[in-house]
Design an enzyme around this catalytic site. Sequence first.
Site, mmCIF file in Angstrom:
data_model
loop_
_atom_site.group_PDB
_atom_site.id
_atom_site.type_symbol
_atom_site.label_atom_id
_atom_site.label_comp_id
_atom_site.label_asym_id
_atom_site.label_seq_id
_atom_site.Cartn_x
_atom_site.Cartn_y
_atom_site.Cartn_z
ATOM 1 N N LYS A 13 0.832 -1.214 0.000
ATOM 2 C CA LYS A 13 0.000 0.000 0.000
ATOM 3 C C LYS A 13 0.866 1.263 0.000
ATOM 4 C CE LYS A 13 -1.977 -1.142 3.935
ATOM 5 N NZ LYS A 13 -1.310 -2.418 4.283
ATOM 6 N N ARG A 87 -9.886 0.687 8.374
ATOM 7 C CA ARG A 87 -9.479 -0.676 8.723
ATOM 8 C C ARG A 87 -10.567 -1.426 9.456
ATOM 9 N NH1 ARG A 87 -3.668 0.366 8.722
ATOM 10 N NH2 ARG A 87 -2.520 -1.516 9.173
ATOM 11 N N ARG A 126 12.005 -5.049 4.942
ATOM 12 C CA ARG A 126 11.743 -3.632 4.624
ATOM 13 C C ARG A 126 12.622 -2.681 5.442
ATOM 14 N NH1 ARG A 126 5.772 -1.561 5.431
ATOM 15 N NH2 ARG A 126 6.055 -2.506 7.475
ATOM 16 N N ARG A 160 11.259 -0.494 11.014
ATOM 17 C CA ARG A 160 10.159 -0.290 11.958
ATOM 18 C C ARG A 160 10.199 -1.311 13.079
ATOM 19 N NH1 ARG A 160 4.812 0.494 8.366
ATOM 20 N NH2 ARG A 160 3.966 -0.876 9.970
ATOM 21 N N ARG A 171 -0.399 -8.592 13.315
ATOM 22 C CA ARG A 171 -0.996 -7.607 12.396
ATOM 23 C C ARG A 171 -1.842 -8.317 11.338
ATOM 24 N NH1 ARG A 171 4.469 -4.808 10.962
ATOM 25 N NH2 ARG A 171 3.303 -3.872 9.256
HETATM 26 P P1 AP5 Z 1 4.843 -1.604 1.800
HETATM 27 O O1 AP5 Z 1 4.448 -0.784 0.614
HETATM 28 O O2 AP5 Z 1 5.631 -0.912 2.866
HETATM 29 O O3 AP5 Z 1 3.553 -2.347 2.404
HETATM 30 P P2 AP5 Z 1 2.286 -1.777 3.155
HETATM 31 O O4 AP5 Z 1 1.090 -2.454 2.591
HETATM 32 O O5 AP5 Z 1 2.294 -0.283 3.172
HETATM 33 O O6 AP5 Z 1 2.582 -2.394 4.582
HETATM 34 P P3 AP5 Z 1 2.564 -1.792 6.035
HETATM 35 O O7 AP5 Z 1 3.318 -2.794 6.872
HETATM 36 O O8 AP5 Z 1 3.048 -0.394 6.091
HETATM 37 O O9 AP5 Z 1 1.071 -1.856 6.355
HETATM 38 P P4 AP5 Z 1 0.416 -1.952 7.689
HETATM 39 O O10 AP5 Z 1 -0.976 -1.884 7.252
HETATM 40 O O11 AP5 Z 1 0.764 -3.098 8.551
HETATM 41 O O12 AP5 Z 1 1.075 -0.724 8.502
HETATM 42 P P5 AP5 Z 1 0.522 0.695 8.918
HETATM 43 O O13 AP5 Z 1 1.666 1.620 8.980
HETATM 44 O O14 AP5 Z 1 -0.668 1.069 8.121
HETATM 45 O O15 AP5 Z 1 5.645 -2.874 1.283
HETATM 46 C C1 AP5 Z 1 6.267 -3.778 2.187
HETATM 47 C C2 AP5 Z 1 7.661 -4.168 1.658
HETATM 48 O O16 AP5 Z 1 7.515 -4.962 0.478
HETATM 49 C C3 AP5 Z 1 8.526 -2.966 1.246
HETATM 50 O O17 AP5 Z 1 9.860 -3.216 1.629
HETATM 51 C C4 AP5 Z 1 8.387 -2.890 -0.281
HETATM 52 O O18 AP5 Z 1 9.577 -2.392 -0.889
HETATM 53 C C5 AP5 Z 1 8.130 -4.340 -0.664
HETATM 54 N N1 AP5 Z 1 7.169 -4.468 -1.764
HETATM 55 C C6 AP5 Z 1 6.063 -3.680 -1.994
HETATM 56 N N2 AP5 Z 1 5.402 -4.123 -3.093
HETATM 57 C C7 AP5 Z 1 6.086 -5.222 -3.541
HETATM 58 C C8 AP5 Z 1 5.912 -6.108 -4.634
HETATM 59 N N3 AP5 Z 1 4.873 -5.962 -5.489
HETATM 60 N N4 AP5 Z 1 6.793 -7.122 -4.791
HETATM 61 C C9 AP5 Z 1 7.862 -7.269 -3.932
HETATM 62 N N5 AP5 Z 1 8.084 -6.442 -2.874
HETATM 63 C C10 AP5 Z 1 7.213 -5.429 -2.676
HETATM 64 O O19 AP5 Z 1 -0.019 0.385 10.393
HETATM 65 C C11 AP5 Z 1 0.866 0.138 11.478
HETATM 66 C C12 AP5 Z 1 0.057 0.035 12.774
HETATM 67 O O20 AP5 Z 1 -0.593 1.294 13.043
HETATM 68 C C13 AP5 Z 1 -1.075 -1.002 12.776
HETATM 69 O O21 AP5 Z 1 -0.602 -2.291 13.140
HETATM 70 C C14 AP5 Z 1 -2.024 -0.394 13.822
HETATM 71 O O22 AP5 Z 1 -1.578 -0.651 15.135
HETATM 72 C C15 AP5 Z 1 -1.893 1.101 13.573
HETATM 73 N N6 AP5 Z 1 -2.885 1.621 12.595
HETATM 74 C C16 AP5 Z 1 -2.610 2.200 11.391
HETATM 75 N N7 AP5 Z 1 -3.743 2.574 10.771
HETATM 76 C C17 AP5 Z 1 -4.763 2.221 11.597
HETATM 77 C C18 AP5 Z 1 -6.178 2.315 11.491
HETATM 78 N N8 AP5 Z 1 -6.771 2.857 10.396
HETATM 79 N N9 AP5 Z 1 -6.924 1.839 12.521
HETATM 80 C C19 AP5 Z 1 -6.343 1.304 13.615
HETATM 81 N N10 AP5 Z 1 -5.008 1.166 13.777
HETATM 82 C C20 AP5 Z 1 -4.219 1.623 12.764
#
Ligand code: AP5
Length: 216
Positions: A13, A87, A126, A160, A171
């Site tokens: 994402k 979410r 990552r 992270r 997660r």
């Molecule tokens: P990346 O693009 O970083 O993946 P992502 O989907 O953004 O993953 P996140 O881990 O950031 O998502 P998340 O939902 O767990 O975290 P968030 O910060 O929202 O890609 C991952 C890796 O793969 C990278 O190294 C990239 O280079 C590689 N890659 C990408 N595409 C690829 C491909 N096609 N092929 C190969 N490699 C690839 O949330 C963190 C925490 O915050 C949550 O656990 C929760 O506690 C809280 N939180 C955040 N939002 C909310 C909400 N709305 N409600 C409640 N709690 C929330």
Amino acid sequence: MNLILLGPPGAGKGTQASMIEEERGLEQLSTGDMLRAAVAAGTDLGQEAEKIMARGDLVPDELVIGLIAERMDQGTGKGTILDGFPRTIAQAEALDALLDERGEKLDAVIEMEVNDDALVERITGRFSCAQCGAGYHDVYKRPKVAGECDRCGATEFVRRKDDTEEVVRSRLKAYHEQTKPLIDFYKNKGRLYAVDGMADIAEVHDAIAKVLDDVS
Ligand code: AP5
Ligand code: ZN
């Protein structure tokens, strides 16, 4: 245009949101980034969120809805790419209300389809630039010049805290239990477009670009 990137942790994402932001002049709103900034700044919200995020659980709805509402109020008016929000069904309903109040609509929800096994490898590999936040991966997206950020040239990188295998599993559990119901929620509204998130980064990007061209 307002769009949601929906998918489990590591689906790509953030990677795709930054690409779309640069190309289409939309603003990326990542609740994960906002929460990490609040933790780093030590605000009340950050202190409340820190332990929850470290466990891999979801932060309470009212806190993230408040963050998004505030950012929409400061919005540039160019439209948004929501990355990691909504979410839960409650967050999705709150988003509908926020868009309604502003006379705006949701154009597309892009579901990034991936399999859980690949996600652990993606997340534990990552890292990102300590200065500008640009995202990388040990195998799939290395800086063009080793040890130097492609975007800003900085040489310091960070990982992270919640990117350990154990926390990734929590997660993923939170995603399956609380976020996956959004797929049917948006399917029923006729807004859902699925793309294959297992393809390489450029191919996923092209598939998303095609959806955005079709809906705009
Ligand atoms: P990346 O693009 O970083 O993946 P992502 O989907 O953004 O993953 P996140 O881990 O950031 O998502 P998340 O939902 O767990 O975290 P968030 O910060 O929202 O890609 C991952 C890796 O793969 C990278 O190294 C990239 O280079 C590689 N890659 C990408 N595409 C690829 C491909 N096609 N092929 C190969 N490699 C690839 O949330 C963190 C925490 O915050 C949550 O656990 C929760 O506690 C809280 N939180 C955040 N939002 C909310 C909400 N709305 N409600 C409640 N709690 C929330
Ligand atoms: Zn950088």
